[in-house]
Design a protein around this motif. Sequence first.
Motif, short mmCIF file in Angstrom:
data_model
loop_
_atom_site.label_atom_id
_atom_site.label_comp_id
_atom_site.label_asym_id
_atom_site.label_seq_id
_atom_site.Cartn_x
_atom_site.Cartn_y
_atom_site.Cartn_z
N TYR A 229 0.81 -1.22 0.00
CA TYR A 229 0.00 0.00 0.00
C TYR A 229 0.84 1.27 0.00
CZ TYR A 229 1.44 0.06 4.84
OH TYR A 229 2.22 0.07 5.97
N LEU B 183 -4.96 7.22 -1.25
CA LEU B 183 -5.74 6.37 -0.35
C LEU B 183 -6.40 7.14 0.78
CD1 LEU B 183 -3.22 3.40 0.13
CD2 LEU B 183 -5.07 3.59 -1.56
N TYR C 16 -2.84 3.67 6.52
CA TYR C 16 -3.50 3.58 5.21
C TYR C 16 -3.80 2.12 4.86
CZ TYR C 16 -1.83 8.38 4.54
OH TYR C 16 -1.59 9.73 4.67
N GLY C 17 -2.94 1.22 5.30
CA GLY C 17 -3.14 -0.20 5.03
C GLY C 17 -3.90 -0.83 6.18
N THR D 286 -7.10 -1.74 1.11
CA THR D 286 -6.90 -0.31 0.88
C THR D 286 -8.16 0.27 0.24
OG1 THR D 286 -5.95 -0.68 -1.31
CG2 THR D 286 -4.42 -0.59 0.54
#
Length: 432
Positions: free
Chosen positions: A112, A121, A151-152, A320
Amino acid sequence: MGVGRFCVQRRRRTGTITIAAASVLGLVATLGGCGLTGGSGEVTLKLVAADYGDSAANSSQKYWDKLVEAYEEEHAGVHVDVTVYSWNDVDAKVKEMVDAGNPPDMAQIGAYADYAAKDLLYEADDLLSIPVQADLVAQLADAGQVNGVQYGIPFASSTRLLFYNKTLFQKAGLNAPTTWQELAADAEALKADGVKYPYALPLGAEEAQAETMQWLLSGGGGYTDAELGTYSIDSTENVATFNWLKNNLVGKGLTGPVTPGRLNRAEAFSAFAAGDVGMLNGHPSLMQMAAKKGVKFGMVPMPGREGPTKVSMGVADWMTAFKQNGHAEQVGDFLDFVYDKENVLDFSREYDLLPVTNSASTVMSGAPQDADLKPFLEQLALSELYPVGRTSWAAVSAGVKKRIGGAVASGGSPSAILGQLQATASRAESAE
């Protein structure tokens, strides 16, 4: 901004209808219109996911179809269109979509950081409810961060244990090793008994970065320095580890007929399931694979220099969500459903993977049906993951896959190869 961005109010569930519950209640949703956007109050979310199945019978497409059916039944106006690709293709497919300016709303993939670095994202805070965020295994959630921002979202996890063939060990009068010295001695005895691969060392291009990391950790090193937060690939500990491998296993012909740099994980697993391997590092899916072939096996923590390794290698795959279509509310609500305890349990049990939520992990730790996964769950608490939060990791991983086999080859130099990989890491870091 997608149709219906503000038309569909995000509804918080007081009780989630899981796949199992939906089946009991006889709820059936019509999926024929999935993938089509209807009136102004309807939204279609597109999800690209990886396939964890090993045949059409247990394809991940079936898992997602059931889950989406249950979700759509209680969320009128929201459709979820899921496309599943093999692990060989899924990351590339998503990259193609992103490069073409048409990213999916969600992608369940292996990395990601590159997308996060390009501000493509959503942050996890923008999507998940507080209870769901709090339920994520902290260690895995932390690994999903870039510069302290998540974010992941971990979707599936795994650790490694040393698998050994009980039949071959009993025949040779051996016990499972706890140290490197014992592992080498066991391998010598297995070789004397004619075992094809006393210790299978897959340093081929498929997954060399995993075998490498497990050995680095067992030698007291790793890819990065925990205190400094920098790459330490050519550290004294790491060089010593690969010198030991080269001199005590590979150089003595204890790793089998295929050069480690040409042996892939899938081939090593198949050889173990065929009864041709004495020992190798394996993840949970190897249990089912070996059992189907009638191989009796045991599992222990990876041996280290003085005793069992204190830090195991952990792996996570990631969910994601891309910002382009603007469906944060709908995506967040769907992901809350995906991470419901029962749905996480269903997925983990279907594919012999470790759950990424505390609630599901607690259930699996105490459930008799999950007893075979308990050793892996115990290792997860002691595991270290790849440095996936660095955009440089992709280049480093690729470098390891390409070069690390040369470190243990005849005439190879561990210090030189690890030095080259450190230089690759430094260049990649500078480019971030």
